[in-house]
Each structure stands twice: as structure tokens, then as C-alpha cells.
Design an enzyme around this catalytic site. Structure first.
Site, short mmCIF file in Angstrom:
data_model
loop_
_atom_site.label_atom_id
_atom_site.label_comp_id
_atom_site.label_asym_id
_atom_site.label_seq_id
_atom_site.Cartn_x
_atom_site.Cartn_y
_atom_site.Cartn_z
N HIS A 163 -20.95 19.54 29.08
CA HIS A 163 -20.11 19.52 27.89
C HIS A 163 -20.51 18.43 26.90
CE1 HIS A 163 -16.93 20.99 25.58
NE2 HIS A 163 -15.89 20.78 26.37
N ASP A 204 -20.78 22.80 23.45
CA ASP A 204 -19.36 22.95 23.18
C ASP A 204 -18.82 24.18 23.89
OD1 ASP A 204 -19.38 20.73 21.52
OD2 ASP A 204 -19.81 21.92 19.73
#
Length: 414
Positions: free
Chosen positions: A385, A389
Site C-alpha cells: 500500500h 493505492d
């Protein structure tokens, strides 16, 4: 005259290995380039060939020892086998003639010389006699899969289909039977490959912000395409049309549209790739390995399927090389072959994403307002992450889903 056997070059940045097993014992006849030992590196098992023909001399190191590149691990005496006396000579000659077929047989109750740690554990766990199992590994060596298959066949009463016949009185148990109520423990040193796997996976958890997104895929279109073209495909390309080719090509579409999923972080920079090198997780006797399908974006289904089949075969034989596993920008792991319904796969550093495939099962789904039964598969995308995204991860997985449910998209680049 004795010739020294040295640890060969093991690959870029690899400086040491662990002695996994000795394939030849002192006194055994050896041919030039014949493997005499197996070394375990961080990624693969490497056979050490004899530099000359002759007779195996002294083992300078033991199984489990760590050795550096260039270190002397044994000697080979040039020329024919030395003459022996009496019954010992007969036994030595007989053992050399039996050769590879008997490599799986324990010596004096200790199988460490002739079986790898993984195979030894499998023999103990399943309680099978390794002398009755025909090895399918390189040079007839026993693999973990051979032991598991023999155990399954034994439990189903069909052991003679894969095990060689042996006189009942000659069979010896691999370990003494435990008395009722006895509890035992066994301590086995982790192989170098297993240690490296542990460090890399823990490092992935420590250094990346891991997250997983899921979706499900209707496999009807792919199954229909395979059933329709599998015979023609096999006849033309001499390879079976599998599911991995579809998912590899679908992944290429997704990575093209969402380049962050095909990138990785290096320092304070993001490294993007205009090519797709797909690491394919393959089960090997000593652990999971990830050989790489290079330039998958430019390869057709047949070439991808041939690469995967070759990787699987060589992983079982233990002949994958460092070069086979070097690099990789994205990974596909198929837990479905083991029956997994759903999982959260872990990324293969420094990569930033991994696609997890799972088993196909018929489930009720709603199509055009009606409940129908369709062959469904859960798919998972684990990602870093820090770089990817949530929107990008979900989009990439959705592209893969849509391409599998409508394979025409892969032909017209949608």
C-alpha cells in the site's frame, strides 16, 4: 592421484551453500561430470559434478555444513576402483552396480546420506519404506512427492502401482514403531532455502504495508475455450492448454493499464517497468521457488504454458538455476492446485503485488436476475500500500476478472 572437488560458482551474489546430501560415498565409482553431491543455496539445489572419472575419495565436509565457493569438499581418485578383499569386495562391487536404483535406501539405519531432509521427514511422517519406492527425481533420486504418493497408494491398497516389489523379509521400517501412548519429537535443521524463505517473507511483512483485495471470477468462458480447443492446441503446440496461460495474459493487460502494480520501491524512488516478468510460484521438494516467465507481454499462450511446464518439471528434479529465478516484476501463486478456497498471498520482495488463484467450485450466482450455477474462483491481489493505492489494486484485479470472464478482451487489448 587425487583430484580435489571444489564448490562451483553458484550464481551472482551467492557466496556459500549448505551440503544437502552426498550422492557418492567413498569407494564408489564415478564418471566425469557425474553428480557426487547436492548443495542447497538460498534459492536452488545445485549438483556438484566430478571433475574426473575414478573412485570417490574422502568427504571433506559433512551433510549440513556450510561451504563457500571454491572450497574443497571432497577428493576423487583417478583410475579404476581399488581392489578389495573377500566379502567386502563383493559387497562394494554389488553396491556400485546397483547405483542409482538403491540411492534411496538407508545406510545402516541412517538415511541422511541418501535422502534429503525433506524426504526423510516425509518418510517418517507417512511411515513408508523408502526402499520400495521408485524415485522420479534426477538420477532416480527419491522426492517428497514420491513418498506422499506411495503413502496415498498404500492407504488405498494400490501401492504396487508406484512401488517396486521387494521381498517381505528384506523390508525394514524407516523408524521403529512407537509404542501406544509414546510421544516423539524430531529436530531437523532448516535448509538454507527454508531459512531464506523465512527471512524474505518476514522481511516482506516488516518492510511493506501489505493489504489484500478480493474478487470472484466466473470461469465458464475459459473452461469452454479450453474444452473446445484443448485437443487442437495440444496437437499443434505439443503442450496442454492450462489456466495459468489465461491468467498470465490477463495480468499483462492489468499491469499495462495500472503500471504501479508492476513497479517497486527502491530507496526514495519508484522503479517502473515497460515489460512484464511474471514469477510463477512452483512447489519443489525443498520449498517454494519462483522461476520467472520473462517478457510475458510478448509471449503467446503456448510459449507461456511450455515455460510453466518446464519450470514444474525442473523444480521437481531440482535442476532450476539461479538465472531461472532472477528478477521478476509480478508474481502469480496458484493455491488452487492444493485445494485452497481463499488466501492472502504475500508479496515476493522487491515486487509490490502478487495474484493468488484458488480452486474452482460450482456456486450459485445471480445472472440477469436469475440464480444459476457457475464454476467460480476467488482471486486475491496482495499489494504494497506504500506504492499501490486501493483504487489501483481494485482496478487491476477487476481487469483480470473481466479478461478471464471474456477472453476476447485479451485478443483485442481491452
Amino acid at each position: 592421484m587425487a583430484t580435489e572437488v571444489k564448490v562451483p560458482t553458484l550464481g551472482e551474489s551467492v557466496t556459500e551453500a549448505t551440503v544437502g546430501e552426498w550422492l557418492k560415498n567413498p569407494g564408489d565409482a564415478v564418471a566425469v561430470d557425474e553428480p557426487i553431491a547436492s548443495l542447497e543455496t538460498d534459492k536452488v539445489a545445485v549438483d556438484v559434478p566430478s571433475p574426473v572419472a575414478g573412485v570417490m575419495g574422502e568427504h571433506k565436509v559433512a551433510v549440513g555444513d556450510t561451504v563457500e565457493v571454491g572450497a574443497v569438499i571432497a577428493t576423487v581418485e583417478a583410475g579404476g576402483a581399488p581392489a578389495a578383499k573377500g566379502e567386502e569386495a563383493g559387497r562394494a562391487t554389488e553396491e556400485r552396480e546397483e547405483g542409482k536404483q538403491e540411492r534411496a535406501e538407508p545406510a545402516s539405519g541412517d538415511s541422511s546420506v541418501t535422502m534429503s531432509p525433506a524426504v526423510r521427514r516425509a518418510v517418517l511422517e507417512h511411515g513408508v519404506d523408502p526402499t520400495t519406492i521408485k524415485g522420479t527425481g534426477k538420477d532416480g533420486r527419491l522426492t517428497k512427492e514420491d513418498v506422499v504418493a506411495a503413502a496415498k497408494a498404500k492407504s488405498s491398497g494400490s501401492g504396487d502401482t508406484i512401488a517396486s516389489a521387494a521381498p517381505e523379509q528384506a523390508a525394514t521400517p524407516s523408524a521403529p514403531a512407537a509404542s501406544q501412548g509414546e510421544r516423539r519429537e524430531e529436530r531437523v535443521k532448516m535448509t538454507r532455502m527454508r531459512q531464506t524463505i523465512a527471512k524474505r517473507l518476514k522481511g516482506a511483512q516488516d518492510n511493506a504495508a501489505l493489504l489484500t483485495t478480493f474478487n470472484d471470477v466466473d470461469m465458464s468462458a475459459v473452461i469452454e475455450a479450453r474444452n473446445k480447443y484443448k485437443d487442437l492446441f495440444a496437437k499443434k503446440h505439443d503442450i496442454r492448454l492450462g489456466f495459468m496461460g489465461f491468467f498470465a495474459k490477463a495480468s499483462c493487460l492489468a499491469l499495462k493499464d495500472v503500471p504501479a502494480v508492476n513497479a517497486y520501491i527502491e530507496g526514495d524512488e519508484i522503479v517502473y517497468h515497460d515489460y512484464v516478468d511474471i514469477s510463477v510460484a512452483v512447489s519443489a521438494p525443498n520449498g517454494l521457488v519462483v522461476p520467472v516467465i520473462r517478457d510475458a507481454q510478448d509471449k503467446g499462450f503456448a510459449r507461456i504454458e511450455k515455460d510453466i511446464a518446464d519450470f514444474g518439471k525442473r523444480a521437481k528434479e531440482g535442476t532450476l538455476t539461479m538465472e531461472d529465478m532472477k528478477g521478476g516484476t509480478f508474481t502469480i501463486s496458484n493455491g488452487g492446485v492444493f485445494g485452497s478456497l481463499m488466501s492472502t498471498p504475500i508479496i515476493n520482495p522487491p515486487q509490490s503485488a502478487v495474484l493468488g488463484l484458488h480452486r474452482i467450485e460450482d456456486r450459485p450466482v445471480v445472472v440477469d436476475g436469475e440464480i444459476v450455477i457457475r464454476p467460480m474462483m476467488y482471486i486475491a491481489l496482495s499489494y504494497d500500500h506504500r506504492l499501490i493505492d486501493g483504487r489501483e489494486a481494485v482496478t487491476a484485479l477487476k481487469i483480470i476478472k473481466e479478461a478471464i470472464e471474456d477472453p476476447t478482451r485479451m485478443l483485442i487489448d481491452l
